[in-house]
Structures are given as C-alpha cells and as structure tokens.
Design a protein around this motif. Sequence first.
Motif, short mmCIF file in Angstrom:
data_model
loop_
_atom_site.label_atom_id
_atom_site.label_comp_id
_atom_site.label_asym_id
_atom_site.label_seq_id
_atom_site.Cartn_x
_atom_site.Cartn_y
_atom_site.Cartn_z
N GLY A 79 1.11 -0.99 -0.17
CA GLY A 79 0.23 -0.35 -0.18
C GLY A 79 0.95 1.27 -0.24
N GLU A 80 0.50 2.01 -0.36
CA GLU A 80 0.79 3.22 -0.82
C GLU A 80 0.25 4.72 0.91
OE1 GLU A 80 2.47 6.31 -3.63
OE2 GLU A 80 2.84 4.34 -4.20
N ALA A 81 1.14 5.18 1.87
CA ALA A 81 0.57 6.19 2.42
C ALA A 81 0.79 7.80 2.35
CB ALA A 81 0.68 6.20 3.83
N ALA A 82 0.54 8.92 2.15
CA ALA A 82 0.56 10.15 1.68
C ALA A 82 1.01 10.77 2.87
CB ALA A 82 0.27 10.75 1.05
N VAL A 83 1.78 11.07 3.72
CA VAL A 83 2.16 11.46 5.03
C VAL A 83 1.98 12.90 5.02
CG1 VAL A 83 2.81 11.62 7.31
CG2 VAL A 83 2.95 9.68 6.00
N VAL A 84 1.45 14.50 5.36
CA VAL A 84 2.16 15.25 5.76
C VAL A 84 2.62 15.47 7.39
CG1 VAL A 84 0.99 17.67 6.00
CG2 VAL A 84 -0.27 15.93 4.42
N LEU A 85 3.95 15.77 6.97
CA LEU A 85 4.73 15.40 8.16
C LEU A 85 4.11 17.33 9.18
CD1 LEU A 85 7.75 15.57 6.55
CD2 LEU A 85 6.52 13.84 7.73
N ALA A 86 4.49 17.31 10.36
CA ALA A 86 3.95 18.06 11.43
C ALA A 86 5.31 18.54 11.89
CB ALA A 86 2.79 17.39 12.01
N PRO A 87 5.00 20.07 12.01
CA PRO A 87 6.36 20.78 13.16
C PRO A 87 6.14 20.50 14.49
CG PRO A 87 4.71 22.16 12.32
CD PRO A 87 4.11 21.15 11.49
N GLY A 88 7.53 20.68 14.97
CA GLY A 88 7.18 20.41 16.63
C GLY A 88 8.73 20.38 17.28
N CYS A 89 9.09 21.13 18.14
CA CYS A 89 10.39 20.76 18.45
C CYS A 89 10.77 19.25 18.47
CB CYS A 89 9.88 21.14 20.50
SG CYS A 89 9.34 22.22 20.81
N ASP A 90 11.64 19.63 17.56
CA ASP A 90 12.84 18.24 17.32
C ASP A 90 13.72 17.94 17.88
OD1 ASP A 90 13.34 16.47 15.42
OD2 ASP A 90 14.65 18.01 14.20
#
Length: 497
Positions: A174-185
Amino acid sequence: MSPHYRRVLTPLLVAGLAGCGGAASRSAPLPQGVVEAEQERQRELALADLEHHQRRLDSIAYPLLARSTALCPGAVGYRLGMRVATVHDYEEPWRNAAAGALRLGDTLAVLGLVRDGPAGEAGLRPGDRLLQVSGRDLPAGARAPAAFGEALAAARKAGGNRVSIRYARNGDTGEAAVVLAPGCDYGTHVLIGGELNAYADGRDIFVTSTMMRFTDDDELRVVVAHELAHNARGHIGNRQQSAMLRVPAPAGVTIGGYRTSNEARSAAPSFPVESEREADYLALYALALAGVALDPAPRFWRHVAQADPEGIGIAATHPTPAERFVRMEQTIAEIERKRAAGLPLTPEPLPVAAAAPTNTATPAPRHPAPASRSRPQSPASDSAARGAPPAARVRSASQLQLDQGLRETLRDVTRLRIAEAYEEVEPGLLVVALSPDAFSQSSAEYNLKRLYLAYDRATLWPEDVTLELWHRGRAIGRYTRDGLLLEPQPPADAPAE
C-alpha cells in the motif's frame, strides 16, 4: 584491585567456600537448554514492556512538542509521529528477542505510532514493512534507518512537507501520503531501570522506566514538559552534551533500540537551581499551549515528596518540592489571568536572580570527616594553578549529602563498611577513609566506582574529579576516570604514619 588485596581476599573466599560444604544438598540437574530458553523468554518480555512504555511516552510527548514551537524557535523540525527499526538496531543478545517479541527483521518496519500523529492518520500501522519513500527504494539491513532519513530529507527538499511511503502488510502493498507536522525537534526515549528521574541532553529527552511506572499520564506530561524546557532554553553546557545513545538516529527519524540508564546516569547534567526554576516555569507554558490541564503539575511535586520524604527540606541543584509546588501555583495563576484577558500565552522575561528557597535545611552529617593529615601532592590538588572560579567552594559533609545520588551512595559505602569517613578537601577532590576491612568486601571496587560516578555527577567544577583513598592512616591510591589506582603496599612490619 591490587595483587596485595587479591592475596588477602583469596584465603577468605576459600575459607568461606569451605564453610559451605558438608550438609549442603545437591540440586537436581536441569534439562539442557531450559535456562537459556527462559532467558530468551525474559528478554522478550522485557522488550515488550519497554515498547509499552515507549509508545506511551511518545504519545504523551508528541502534542507537547508539536504545540510548543514558540518555545523552541531554534529547534523546530518536521515529525512523522512514528518510530522505525530493524533487528540490527538491537545489540546482542537482544536481537533474537527483538525478532520474537517485536517481529523485527532486516527490513525497516514501523515499531510504534503516536496517537493522532501524521503517520497513523495516513494509514500506517505498527509492523508495516517500509519499502520506498517518495519513489526512493529503501535497503534492508543495518543501514536502513539512515537511508530512511536521507530519503525523507530528499523528499522534503523536493516537495515540502508531504512524503509518500510505500509499505508491505500481510502480503499486500500500500501507499500512505504523510503530511509531516512541525514540532520541537527532540527525540523521546525510555531508559530501562534507573532512579526516579528524567534527563535532557540538548537534543533528546530521556525518562527512566522507574519514572514511567511512577507517573500517571498527567504527571508524565509535567516531566516531559520540564525536560523540553531545559532543551529549549539551552541549559545544557558542553560538559553535559555526552552521547547517551548506542545508535545515533539520522535527522528527523526516531529509531528503536534497547537503552539502559547507565549512560544517562554517568552523563546526567546537574543544572543550577535557577535553570530548574526556569524549566518549571516554561513547562507550565508548554502544557498550556498544548491545551492540557495545569493542576496536575504542582500536585506532581507532592507525589515526589511522598516518594522521597528525605528530600522535602533539601535544596541543592534543585528547588525543594515545596518551593516547586508554590511557584507552580503562582505560574498557573499568571497563565489563567492571561487566558481571562485574552492575552497570548507568552512567558514573561525571567528575573536575573530569583528569590532564594524558603527552606534549605540540611541533614546533620552521619559520619565524621577524616582528621586533617599530611597528604601526598595529587594531580587534583593545585586548584589555584587550574584557575578555579570563585564560585567553586569546598563542601561540608552535610552539603555533599544535598545531592540525592551522592547521599545514597555515601550511605551505601558506609553501611557496607567500605568507608568510614569522607571529606571534600578542595573542589573535585574527595578524601575517603576506608574501613580497616574494606577490601575484604567483594563489592569494594564496584561501590568505589559508584561513589566516583555519584561524586562526579554532583560536582559541576572541575571537570576531572578524584577520590583519594586512605587506609590505616596512609594514602593508598585514588579513583579517577581511569579507574581504581592503588599504590604498592609496604612490608607488613612497616610502621603506619
């Protein structure tokens, strides 16, 4: 341990073994392999327990890190909300357990997902085998996590914060379209074992499994927010930036693995009291920005006081639990006033020097210090030549006990009759008067190492500390970062100094 003391110890050991003979019953032989099989099963249970704690920590920390970017403007990254691993991220003898308990192999797999994180919302699940990132194939084997990080970086550079992850699950792909989220790294990691504690090293947050079991979810948020604040405010100096991880994670990727608290304990920073107060203050703003309840924060310190009654009136590198409770209630009132007035939740500039703690009572010393004596010159004794700062001061026995770890270790070495007295004669040099029968204790060298590490952690300056060891009225050696160094012993008829 020197050959002299080994010669002394060997007859005692033989005599002890001889005394155990005679009437002892013989244990029945065990079937071949059953002990080894049970060891493997226990490792699997331990890793499953670790994974349970790690998923809980990640899910608690994720919203705090995602919503506190205003507090860490210089350390904002893009997060997947998942951890990945191969069996190679675990050292022997844990690889078989990782394969059995966590179903890991050579192919990079999803080890854990945070609640409401980008990867989980895109449809990825624990156990998925990762094949591609935005059309870029991922290799199998030990290099897979690094290749995953490189593929993520390339995808972000080409197309912003969206990545496509191709995976295999139960024979299908399968394939997942992931939207990365900003945050303290900052990564979050559970350390197996350890005292009731948590650590920050400027890049990551570490919580011991003891603390994980001690806290409920509300209290764990307080712990994470406090360590987040240490990292965000740059409280960690060069000395505290020691690596605690066995396997460095590539940028933007959190990998699995088995970690113990030993590395963290030996590198754990002792922040100044003002830094601890600042971290407590900013932690409440991190909790407020995350939209979670603030009342559990001060209550956490009452819980800590119940677990460690001896620390209620002791203040050294940390404020007392009572002071922390009162200050947190004041900060909560400040935040609630801003909320009521519709003002932004921005921390106020902190004063250069906060008020001193209201209660700094210290316990009475339990053991007398060694009497003053003429000592041979040691490498750590010329403090003036090394440029000791004016703030470095010799501490009394009661002041040494203000550090909880050092207090507990001093108590152990005296209770076990390894040491009978101690005295800090200058910053970084602790004279330890050993008991007459110190080296008849089989754990002497181990506990002297514990004492050295505890003294090192409790001493901010100088960086190199020394235990100078005295036995029967004379200096016999020292314990340094090189280990136990003992001087040759004089003939038995030589007079003591």
